[in-house]
Design a protein around this motif. Structure first.
Motif, PDB file in Angstrom:
ATOM      1  N   SER A  67       0.814  -1.217   0.000  1.00 23.88           N
ATOM      2  CA  SER A  67       0.000   0.000   0.000  1.00 23.88           C
ATOM      3  C   SER A  67       0.851   1.272   0.000  1.00 23.88           C
ATOM      4  N   TYR A  68       2.162   1.121   0.010  1.00 23.91           N
ATOM      5  CA  TYR A  68       3.074   2.262   0.103  1.00 23.91           C
ATOM      6  C   TYR A  68       2.872   3.244  -1.049  1.00 23.91           C
ATOM      7  N   SER A  69       2.723   4.527  -0.713  1.00 28.82           N
ATOM      8  CA  SER A  69       2.630   5.591  -1.700  1.00 28.82           C
ATOM      9  C   SER A  69       3.219   6.847  -1.087  1.00 28.82           C
ATOM     10  N   ASN A  70       4.347   7.285  -1.610  1.00 28.00           N
ATOM     11  CA  ASN A  70       5.070   8.418  -1.044  1.00 28.00           C
ATOM     12  C   ASN A  70       5.242   9.500  -2.111  1.00 28.00           C
ATOM     13  N   CYS A  71       4.716  10.677  -1.827  1.00 28.61           N
ATOM     14  CA  CYS A  71       4.776  11.793  -2.770  1.00 28.61           C
ATOM     15  C   CYS A  71       5.734  12.866  -2.267  1.00 28.61           C
ATOM     16  N   VAL A  73      -3.320  11.212  -6.069  1.00 27.71           N
ATOM     17  CA  VAL A  73      -2.396  11.286  -7.200  1.00 27.71           C
ATOM     18  C   VAL A  73      -1.369  12.376  -6.913  1.00 27.71           C
ATOM     19  N   CYS A  74      -0.112  12.026  -6.992  1.00 27.99           N
ATOM     20  CA  CYS A  74       0.959  12.994  -6.740  1.00 27.99           C
ATOM     21  C   CYS A  74       0.988  14.025  -7.877  1.00 27.99           C
ATOM     22  N   PRO A  75       1.251  15.304  -7.579  1.00 27.15           N
ATOM     23  CA  PRO A  75       1.259  16.331  -8.629  1.00 27.15           C
ATOM     24  C   PRO A  75       2.251  16.009  -9.745  1.00 27.15           C
ATOM     25  N   SER A  76       1.924  16.422 -10.935  1.00 26.10           N
ATOM     26  CA  SER A  76       2.777  16.184 -12.098  1.00 26.10           C
ATOM     27  C   SER A  76       4.168  16.769 -11.880  1.00 26.10           C
ATOM     28  N   GLY A  77       5.165  16.000 -12.267  1.00 23.64           N
ATOM     29  CA  GLY A  77       6.547  16.467 -12.165  1.00 23.64           C
ATOM     30  C   GLY A  77       7.213  16.201 -10.832  1.00 23.64           C
ATOM     31  N   ARG A  78       6.466  15.638  -9.864  1.00 28.53           N
ATOM     32  CA  ARG A  78       7.038  15.354  -8.551  1.00 28.53           C
ATOM     33  C   ARG A  78       7.399  13.877  -8.444  1.00 28.53           C
ATOM     34  N   ALA A  79       8.408  13.575  -7.655  1.00 27.35           N
ATOM     35  CA  ALA A  79       8.792  12.180  -7.408  1.00 27.35           C
ATOM     36  C   ALA A  79       7.657  11.484  -6.665  1.00 27.35           C
ATOM     37  N   TRP A  80       7.347  10.236  -7.109  1.00 31.57           N
ATOM     38  CA  TRP A  80       6.216   9.507  -6.523  1.00 31.57           C
ATOM     39  C   TRP A  80       6.567   8.026  -6.498  1.00 31.57           C
ATOM     40  N   GLN A  81       6.863   7.512  -5.302  1.00 28.61           N
ATOM     41  CA  GLN A  81       7.233   6.109  -5.109  1.00 28.61           C
ATOM     42  C   GLN A  81       6.030   5.308  -4.645  1.00 28.61           C
ATOM     43  N   VAL A  82       5.882   4.092  -5.187  1.00 25.66           N
ATOM     44  CA  VAL A  82       4.754   3.258  -4.756  1.00 25.66           C
ATOM     45  C   VAL A  82       5.166   1.793  -4.666  1.00 25.66           C
ATOM     46  N   GLY A  83       4.398   1.057  -3.843  1.00 29.31           N
ATOM     47  CA  GLY A  83       4.498  -0.392  -3.794  1.00 29.31           C
ATOM     48  C   GLY A  83       5.746  -0.932  -3.129  1.00 29.31           C
ATOM     49  N   ILE A  84       5.798  -2.260  -3.032  1.00 26.77           N
ATOM     50  CA  ILE A  84       6.918  -2.929  -2.377  1.00 26.77           C
ATOM     51  C   ILE A  84       8.225  -2.703  -3.121  1.00 26.77           C
ATOM     52  N   SER A  85       8.137  -2.364  -4.411  1.00 23.59           N
ATOM     53  CA  SER A  85       9.339  -2.116  -5.204  1.00 23.59           C
ATOM     54  C   SER A  85       9.872  -0.704  -5.056  1.00 23.59           C
TER      55      SER A  85
END
Length: 325
Positions: A174-178, A192-204
């Motif tokens: 469930s990881y979602s880091n904006c 939804v993370c704003p366009s152009g920003r780093a956005w990490q998700v999931g176990i990967s």
């Protein structure tokens, strides 16, 4: 703390180590292939069935091409370094092990069994170990390529997620880091993370903006060839803790645009397949600044510099070699 390498006799410890791998599932009701995708509790429990034992060298220990001192020398393992036992049945007192990708035979008198999993001289905590075991047991078989290629992909991304702190989470699916202008923040499943920003998700820990929708969809379709895209999204939502039929589950399955792309990438096999290309280019082949450092505890342990990061990856691959089918 660093592995102290306290000496003990390997032959007498292997049996107890192999039978103390955690609770097992009832063999009369094995987890089905479908449940491995949708039933998070069953998957986590099932991961404990995979047994891998690590051992640490009590001296500079030789690993040879066969079970005897007359066989060719493949590598000498330095004191305190760990290897993974691949065959717990000795031949002439020699055990088959994997030391950072080198598979060979070594005499049991010069090793001691270590509790848990060790990476770069540090013992993984219980949560980190659970997810490394899970990835080795369940993600590796779903990846594409030869077994060695699949292990390499999984190990590189496991290292990334480990050093990023993703594997410290109770449910990394469930990881979602904006990354907002004010800093990083964990966000909800439908944000939804704003366009152009780093956005990490999931176990990967995959970066959502790095891949086009077409690439993500094609990757998902090639890995999950028997499932519809909606089924992949539903399975991923369930694994992240959002039960079928709930409003969040339905919103994920019916999502569009970047939100849909992010949830396809949160599927463990899809995310790891994509993120491996980034990790390989940025951290293995090159040395981008964000790959290494000492500012965060997990990065300081597993990626303080490129040399130790690559060693961590090799050790994770060896551990997964003892887990993957």
């Amino acid at each position: 703390m660093k592995n102290p390498g306290v000496r003990s006799l390997l032959p007498f410890l292997l049996a107890s180590a192999l039978t103390a791998c955690g609770p097992e599932l009832d063999e009369s009701s094995p987890v089905s292939a479908g449940e491995l995708e949708t039933n998070t509790a069953a998957v986590i429990s099932g991961a404990s069935r995979g047994s891998t034992v690590q051992v640490s060298a009590t001296d500079g220990v030789n690993v040879r091409s066969g079970p005897g001192s007359t066989y060719g020398l493949l590598v000498t393992v330095p004191y305190g370094k760990t290897a993974t036992v691949l065959n717990a049945t000795p031949t002439n007192g020699f055990y088959q092990v994997d030391y950072q990708g080198t598979v060979g035979w070594t005499h049991g008198d010069y090793w001691n069994v270590v509790a848990g999993l060790w990476v770069n001289g540090y013992q993984l905590n219980a949560t980190q170990e659970k997810w490394v075991r899970w990835m080795g047991t369940y993600t590796v078989p779903k990846l594409q390529g030869t077994r060695d290629e699949r292990l390499t992909k999984a190990a590189r991304v496991a290292w990334w997620s480990l050093k990023e702190g993703v594997l410290d989470l109770a449910n990394p699916f469930s990881y979602s880091n904006c990354n907002y202008t004010t800093g990083d923040a964990h966000v909800g499943p439908l944000v939804v993370c704003p366009s152009g920003r780093a956005w990490q998700v999931g176990i990967s820990g995959v970066q959502v903006p790095n891949f086009s929708m077409a690439t993500v969809q094609n990757t998902s379709a090639s890995i999950h060839s028997t499932l519809t895209e909606a089924q992949v999204l539903g399975a991923t939502a369930s694994q992240a803790g959002y039960a079928s039929g709930t409003s969040t589950y339905n919103s994920i399955v019916n999502s569009t645009g970047d939100l849909r792309k992010s949830w396809l990438q949160r599927n463990h096999a899809v995310g790891i397949t994509l993120q491996e290309t980034t990790v390989t280019y940025e951290c293995v082949t090159n040395s981008y600044g964000w790959c290494y450092g000492t500012a965060w505890p997990t990065t300081a342990r597993y990626a303080p510099n490129r040399t130790e990061a690559l060693e961590s990856i090799r050790e994770l691959k060896a551990a997964m070699d003892g887990l993957a089918p």
